[in-house]
Motif scaffolding. Structure first.
Motif, PDB file in Angstrom:
ATOM      1  N   PHE A  21      80.528  50.659  65.472  1.00  0.00           N
ATOM      2  CA  PHE A  21      79.857  49.746  64.560  1.00  0.00           C
ATOM      3  C   PHE A  21      78.520  49.390  65.180  1.00  0.00           C
ATOM      4  CE2 PHE A  21      84.150  49.509  63.106  1.00  0.00           C
ATOM      5  CZ  PHE A  21      84.036  49.332  61.735  1.00  0.00           C
ATOM      6  N   VAL A  22      77.451  49.556  64.419  1.00  0.00           N
ATOM      7  CA  VAL A  22      76.106  49.315  64.929  1.00  0.00           C
ATOM      8  C   VAL A  22      75.292  48.533  63.910  1.00  0.00           C
ATOM      9  CG1 VAL A  22      76.091  51.413  66.333  1.00  0.00           C
ATOM     10  CG2 VAL A  22      75.180  51.484  64.015  1.00  0.00           C
ATOM     11  N   GLU A  23      74.220  47.924  64.388  1.00  0.00           N
ATOM     12  CA  GLU A  23      73.278  47.282  63.473  1.00  0.00           C
ATOM     13  C   GLU A  23      72.578  48.382  62.677  1.00  0.00           C
ATOM     14  OE1 GLU A  23      70.569  44.758  65.575  1.00  0.00           O
ATOM     15  OE2 GLU A  23      72.180  43.534  66.422  1.00  0.00           O
ATOM     16  N   PRO A  24      72.275  48.131  61.402  1.00  0.00           N
ATOM     17  CA  PRO A  24      71.631  49.160  60.574  1.00  0.00           C
ATOM     18  C   PRO A  24      70.310  49.673  61.155  1.00  0.00           C
ATOM     19  CG  PRO A  24      72.400  47.370  59.204  1.00  0.00           C
ATOM     20  CD  PRO A  24      72.594  46.939  60.630  1.00  0.00           C
ATOM     21  N   ARG A  25      69.635  48.873  61.948  1.00  0.00           N
ATOM     22  CA  ARG A  25      68.333  49.260  62.514  1.00  0.00           C
ATOM     23  C   ARG A  25      68.452  50.065  63.817  1.00  0.00           C
ATOM     24  NH1 ARG A  25      66.447  43.356  64.727  1.00  0.00           N
ATOM     25  NH2 ARG A  25      68.134  43.151  66.231  1.00  0.00           N
ATOM     26  N   HIS A  30      69.095  55.352  70.675  1.00  0.00           N
ATOM     27  CA  HIS A  30      69.751  54.210  71.319  1.00  0.00           C
ATOM     28  C   HIS A  30      71.263  54.276  71.123  1.00  0.00           C
ATOM     29  CE1 HIS A  30      65.992  52.456  72.465  1.00  0.00           C
ATOM     30  NE2 HIS A  30      65.563  52.491  71.216  1.00  0.00           N
ATOM     31  N   PHE A  31      71.704  54.760  69.977  1.00  0.00           N
ATOM     32  CA  PHE A  31      73.127  54.954  69.726  1.00  0.00           C
ATOM     33  C   PHE A  31      73.706  55.935  70.745  1.00  0.00           C
ATOM     34  CE2 PHE A  31      76.510  57.332  67.442  1.00  0.00           C
ATOM     35  CZ  PHE A  31      77.398  56.297  67.203  1.00  0.00           C
ATOM     36  N   LEU A  32      73.020  57.052  70.930  1.00  0.00           N
ATOM     37  CA  LEU A  32      73.499  58.068  71.869  1.00  0.00           C
ATOM     38  C   LEU A  32      73.504  57.548  73.305  1.00  0.00           C
ATOM     39  CD1 LEU A  32      71.630  61.171  70.414  1.00  0.00           C
ATOM     40  CD2 LEU A  32      74.096  60.739  70.310  1.00  0.00           C
ATOM     41  N   THR A  66      63.177  58.557  66.000  1.00  0.00           N
ATOM     42  CA  THR A  66      62.643  58.090  64.721  1.00  0.00           C
ATOM     43  C   THR A  66      63.657  58.237  63.592  1.00  0.00           C
ATOM     44  OG1 THR A  66      61.618  60.238  64.332  1.00  0.00           O
ATOM     45  CG2 THR A  66      60.233  58.529  65.338  1.00  0.00           C
ATOM     46  N   MET A  67      64.912  58.216  63.974  1.00  0.00           N
ATOM     47  CA  MET A  67      65.990  58.360  63.000  1.00  0.00           C
ATOM     48  C   MET A  67      67.031  57.283  63.274  1.00  0.00           C
ATOM     49  SD  MET A  67      68.196  61.755  62.516  1.00  0.00           S
ATOM     50  CE  MET A  67      69.118  61.943  61.039  1.00  0.00           C
ATOM     51  N   PHE A  68      67.517  56.668  62.228  1.00  0.00           N
ATOM     52  CA  PHE A  68      68.558  55.656  62.393  1.00  0.00           C
ATOM     53  C   PHE A  68      69.911  56.327  62.620  1.00  0.00           C
ATOM     54  CE2 PHE A  68      65.501  53.261  59.679  1.00  0.00           C
ATOM     55  CZ  PHE A  68      65.197  52.272  60.601  1.00  0.00           C
ATOM     56  N   ALA A  69      70.743  55.686  63.398  1.00  0.00           N
ATOM     57  CA  ALA A  69      72.099  56.187  63.631  1.00  0.00           C
ATOM     58  C   ALA A  69      72.834  56.338  62.303  1.00  0.00           C
ATOM     59  CB  ALA A  69      72.851  55.259  64.577  1.00  0.00           C
ATOM     60  N   ALA A  70      72.604  55.404  61.390  1.00  0.00           N
ATOM     61  CA  ALA A  70      73.263  55.458  60.083  1.00  0.00           C
ATOM     62  C   ALA A  70      72.898  56.724  59.313  1.00  0.00           C
ATOM     63  CB  ALA A  70      72.901  54.222  59.262  1.00  0.00           C
TER      64      ALA A  70
END
Length: 169
Positions: A21-25, A30-32, A66-70
Motif C-alpha cells: 500500500f503506497v501513497e498515490p504520489r 521510490h517504491f522499488l 518519472t512514473m508513479f508506482a500506481a
C-alpha cells in the motif's frame, strides 16, 4: 502515520509477485528502492534525462523516476537484480560489461544494462550505430561509451551463438 490515502499496488518484480500500500504520489523508483529494497536502479536526475533509474516493465524500458508506482500496478518489472541467470551466474550483458570494462564508477551501469537487455530483445544483432541510438537515453559520465558499446556487442554475439540459443530454449 500519514493522513494521505494509501492505494494497493501489485507488481511482479524479478519473477516475484508483491503487493504494498503506497501513497498515490509514490514514484516507481521510490517504491522499488524504499518499499522493496531493490537499490540497483539509481536515482540520478529525477527528470528522466540520465537513465540511471531504467527498469524493464512489460518488456519495455521505462524510467522509473518519472512514473508513479500506481501506473505499474499489474505489471511485470525487471530490475538489475533480476538480470542474472537463474543459476546465479552473470547474464551475457553483465559478463560483457565485466569483460569489456564497460563501467567505471558504476552509477549508470544498472540502468544501462537494463536498457541494453531490452535493446537486444528488440534487435538481437544491432550495429554499433543502432546500439548507440538504443542507449542514447542513458548517460555515462565516465567511459565515453566505447566499452559500453563493446560490452553490448559482446553480449549480442554471445546470445546469438547456437549453443546459447539452445540453452535459452
Amino acid at each position: 502515520m500519514s493522513d494521505i490515502e494509501q492505494i494497493p499496488v501489485t507488481v511482479t518484480v524479478n519473477g516475484k509477485k508483491v503487493q504494498r500500500f503506497v501513497e498515490p504520489r509514490t514514484l516507481l523508483i521510490h517504491f522499488l528502492r524504499e518499499e522493496l529494497n531493490l537499490t540497483g536502479p539509481h536515482i540520478g536526475c529525477e527528470t528522466s534525462h540520465c537513465g540511471a533509474c531504467t527498469v524493464e516493465m512489460n518488456g519495455m524500458s521505462v524510467k522509473s523516476c518519472t512514473m508513479f508506482a500506481a501506473q505499474a500496478n499489474g505489471a511485470e518489472l525487471t530490475t538489475i537484480e533480476g538480470m542474472a541467470n537463474p543459476d546465479g551466474t552473470l547474464s551475457a550483458l553483465q559478463e560483457g560489461f565485466r569483460q569489456m570494462h564497460g563501467l567505471q564508477c558504476g552509477f549508470c551501469t544498472p540502468g544501462m544494462i537494463t536498457r541494453a537487455h531490452t535493446l537486444l530483445k528488440e534487435n538481437p544483432n544491432p550495429t554499433e550505430e543502432e546500439i548507440r541510438m538504443g542507449i542514447a537515453g542513458n548517460l555515462c559520465r565516465c567511459t565515453g561509451y566505447q566499452n559500453i558499446v563493446k560490452a553490448i556487442q559482446y553480449a549480442a554475439e554471445k546470445l546469438n551463438q547456437p549453443e546459447t540459443q539452445e540453452a535459452a530454449e
